[in-house]
Scaffold this motif. Structure first.
Motif, mmCIF file in Angstrom:
data_model
loop_
_atom_site.group_PDB
_atom_site.id
_atom_site.type_symbol
_atom_site.label_atom_id
_atom_site.label_comp_id
_atom_site.label_asym_id
_atom_site.label_seq_id
_atom_site.Cartn_x
_atom_site.Cartn_y
_atom_site.Cartn_z
ATOM 1 N N PHE A 285 58.745 -10.071 -49.643
ATOM 2 C CA PHE A 285 59.650 -9.150 -48.949
ATOM 3 C C PHE A 285 60.360 -8.233 -49.941
ATOM 4 O O PHE A 285 60.563 -7.049 -49.679
ATOM 5 N N LYS A 286 60.719 -8.804 -51.104
ATOM 6 C CA LYS A 286 61.395 -7.998 -52.127
ATOM 7 C C LYS A 286 60.469 -6.856 -52.595
ATOM 8 O O LYS A 286 60.904 -5.713 -52.732
ATOM 9 N N ALA A 287 59.181 -7.171 -52.764
ATOM 10 C CA ALA A 287 58.230 -6.172 -53.256
ATOM 11 C C ALA A 287 58.067 -4.981 -52.309
ATOM 12 O O ALA A 287 57.736 -3.877 -52.737
ATOM 13 N N VAL A 288 58.300 -5.219 -50.985
ATOM 14 C CA VAL A 288 58.133 -4.113 -50.039
ATOM 15 C C VAL A 288 59.491 -3.558 -49.581
ATOM 16 O O VAL A 288 59.555 -2.697 -48.706
ATOM 17 N N GLY A 289 60.574 -4.094 -50.155
ATOM 18 C CA GLY A 289 61.903 -3.589 -49.831
ATOM 19 C C GLY A 289 62.436 -4.045 -48.481
ATOM 20 O O GLY A 289 63.299 -3.382 -47.902
ATOM 21 N N TYR A 290 61.963 -5.180 -47.956
ATOM 22 C CA TYR A 290 62.483 -5.727 -46.694
ATOM 23 C C TYR A 290 63.689 -6.622 -46.997
ATOM 24 O O TYR A 290 63.649 -7.422 -47.925
ATOM 25 N N LYS A 291 64.761 -6.461 -46.166
ATOM 26 C CA LYS A 291 65.940 -7.344 -46.328
ATOM 27 C C LYS A 291 66.249 -8.031 -45.004
ATOM 28 O O LYS A 291 65.979 -7.484 -43.933
ATOM 29 N N ASP A 292 66.850 -9.209 -45.080
ATOM 30 C CA ASP A 292 67.301 -9.962 -43.896
ATOM 31 C C ASP A 292 66.189 -10.173 -42.867
ATOM 32 O O ASP A 292 66.374 -9.912 -41.671
ATOM 33 N N VAL A 293 65.047 -10.599 -43.349
ATOM 34 C CA VAL A 293 63.928 -10.878 -42.440
ATOM 35 C C VAL A 293 63.356 -12.265 -42.756
ATOM 36 O O VAL A 293 63.632 -12.836 -43.813
ATOM 37 N N SER A 294 62.583 -12.792 -41.832
ATOM 38 C CA SER A 294 61.809 -14.003 -42.106
ATOM 39 C C SER A 294 60.438 -13.806 -41.471
ATOM 40 O O SER A 294 60.283 -12.963 -40.571
ATOM 41 N N GLY A 295 59.452 -14.573 -41.933
ATOM 42 C CA GLY A 295 58.120 -14.357 -41.363
ATOM 43 C C GLY A 295 57.150 -15.466 -41.722
ATOM 44 O O GLY A 295 57.427 -16.290 -42.584
ATOM 45 N N TYR A 296 56.039 -15.468 -41.026
ATOM 46 C CA TYR A 296 54.950 -16.376 -41.427
ATOM 47 C C TYR A 296 53.676 -15.570 -41.627
ATOM 48 O O TYR A 296 53.559 -14.418 -41.158
ATOM 49 N N ALA A 297 52.753 -16.177 -42.354
ATOM 50 C CA ALA A 297 51.475 -15.506 -42.610
ATOM 51 C C ALA A 297 50.375 -16.554 -42.618
ATOM 52 O O ALA A 297 50.634 -17.738 -42.803
ATOM 53 N N PHE A 298 49.160 -16.086 -42.376
ATOM 54 C CA PHE A 298 48.012 -17.002 -42.463
ATOM 55 C C PHE A 298 46.768 -16.206 -42.815
ATOM 56 O O PHE A 298 46.745 -14.968 -42.675
ATOM 57 N N GLY A 299 45.757 -16.895 -43.304
ATOM 58 C CA GLY A 299 44.506 -16.216 -43.648
ATOM 59 C C GLY A 299 43.340 -17.160 -43.435
ATOM 60 O O GLY A 299 43.463 -18.367 -43.681
ATOM 61 N N LEU A 300 42.233 -16.620 -42.962
ATOM 62 C CA LEU A 300 41.068 -17.486 -42.720
ATOM 63 C C LEU A 300 39.768 -16.756 -43.058
ATOM 64 O O LEU A 300 39.716 -15.525 -43.059
ATOM 65 N N GLY A 301 38.738 -17.545 -43.337
ATOM 66 C CA GLY A 301 37.410 -17.001 -43.631
ATOM 67 C C GLY A 301 36.549 -17.030 -42.378
ATOM 68 O O GLY A 301 36.344 -18.089 -41.783
ATOM 69 N N VAL A 302 36.052 -15.852 -41.968
ATOM 70 C CA VAL A 302 35.318 -15.761 -40.703
ATOM 71 C C VAL A 302 33.973 -16.493 -40.766
ATOM 72 O O VAL A 302 33.569 -17.163 -39.815
ATOM 73 N N GLU A 303 33.270 -16.397 -41.915
ATOM 74 C CA GLU A 303 31.970 -17.064 -42.054
ATOM 75 C C GLU A 303 32.097 -18.570 -41.847
ATOM 76 O O GLU A 303 31.246 -19.204 -41.231
#
Ligand code: DAH
Length: 330
Positions: A285-303
């Protein structure tokens, strides 16, 4: 002699012309026989006979060559006519195509998240170091970069190793809240039965106000998603590490082949790893300049998903372009 001129002119094929040539010019041919007669001829006639025969010889040689050319042209034309293919003809045999299993799986994944209100975002396959690594909390010389060796261009450009850089691009050009997925091709220096240099991933990111996004939200949606994809399976979360999430987890499903009993595919564990996820690291978040946020992320391989859904043994077979593979998916 006259009859031979006539025979040459009337020869109907290159083959019959050749037998005429042998009869005239061969060792035992008529010219040889005529020349032989000179031996017994009177001396004063020899010169004339030789001159006449040489004239015949010359004439017949050019007549033969000329006839041969004509016959060859005629035979070629006849062959072309006989073997003609009309490429504009409609064929009554029409083969049905098939959607490639990887694209089919990708569509299904996208459908699920679209139904959950996630937008679909894309980014370039040739990425820069900032988006692919730096902004995802993977500084230069960080040992975690080793997990994703790729192909490099000049000026810190590279083939993206994952679809996570699309998170960064999306956050840099939109304000929160964000609900997005990023399907696309990614590249790594890998090649064996479970790795190909190019493969597909789907990245997911959800960002909202500080304190609004919890691990429980992440767990709920991924469980629901995995049941949508694989049907009746168990899901478990295992603590793991990714530089861009904290805490991080890897998600396993009960083995679709042995139903959790333990087999060769799941290395007797009863579980199959299918995706990575976590709570977005504050450094991202710091790298993109976002403040006062929270979040989740995920990643998967389609094959990996496609292989498990369709029980495909060797990942490389998905990219060999063999129609026999596709025919099974019609
Ligand atoms: N980018 C990771 C990879 O390619 C996958 C991943 C794991 C993405 C965890 C995420 C995440 O967003 O939270 O291995």
């Amino acid at each position: 002699m006259e009859e031979w001129y006539k025979a040459i002119e009337e020869a109907s094929s290159v083959e019959s012309l050749e037998s005429i040539r042998v009869s005239v010019f061969g060792k035992k041919g008529i010219l040889a026989a005529e020349f032989a007669k000179m031996k017994t001829a009177a001396n004063e006639e020899k010169a004339k006979i030789a001159k006449d025969l040489n004239i015949h010889k010359g004439k017949m040689t050019s007549l033969l060559a000329e006839r041969k050319m004509t016959l060859q042209t005629l035979e070629l034309r006849a062959r072309m006519e006989a073997e003609k293919i009309d490429v504009s003809l409609f064929s009554s045999r029409s083969e049905k195509g098939a959607v490639h299993p990887v694209m089919d799986t990708m569509d299904k994944i996208v459908d699920y998240f679209a139904s959950m209100n996630f937008s679909v975002q894309t980014g370039p396959m040739i990425e820069d170091d900032f988006h692919n690594f730096e902004a995802l909390n993977l500084p230069k010389y960080h040992p975690a970069r080793d997990m994703q060796d790729t192909f490099y261009f000049k000026d810190e450009m590279l083939l993206r190793t994952h679809t996570s850089p699309v998170q960064i691009r999306t956050m840099l050009h939109t304000k929160p809240p964000i609900r997005m997925i990023a399907p696309g091709s990614v590249f790594r220096r890998d090649y064996d039965i479970t790795h190909t240099p190019m493969f597909h991933q789907v990245e997911g990111l959800l960002v909202d106000k500080e304190g609004e996004v919890s691990f429980a939200n992440l767990k709920y949606i991924l469980e629901d998603f995995l049941k949508y994809m694989f049907g009746d399976i168990e899901v478990r979360f295992r603590p793991s590490f990714f530089p861009f999430t904290e805490p991080s987890a890897e998600v396993d499903i009960s083995c679709v082949f042995c139903k959790g009993e333990g087999c060769r595919v799941c290395s007797k564990t009863g579980w199959l790893e299918v995706l990575g996820c976590g709570i977005v690291d504050p450094n991202v978040f710091k790298a993109v300049g976002y403040k006062d946020v929270s979040g989740y992320a995920f990643g998967l391989g389609v094959e990996r998903f496609a292989m498990l859904i369709h029980q495909i043994g060797d990942l490389r077979s998905l990219f060999e372009g063999d129609v026999r593979l596709l025919e099974q998916f019609r």
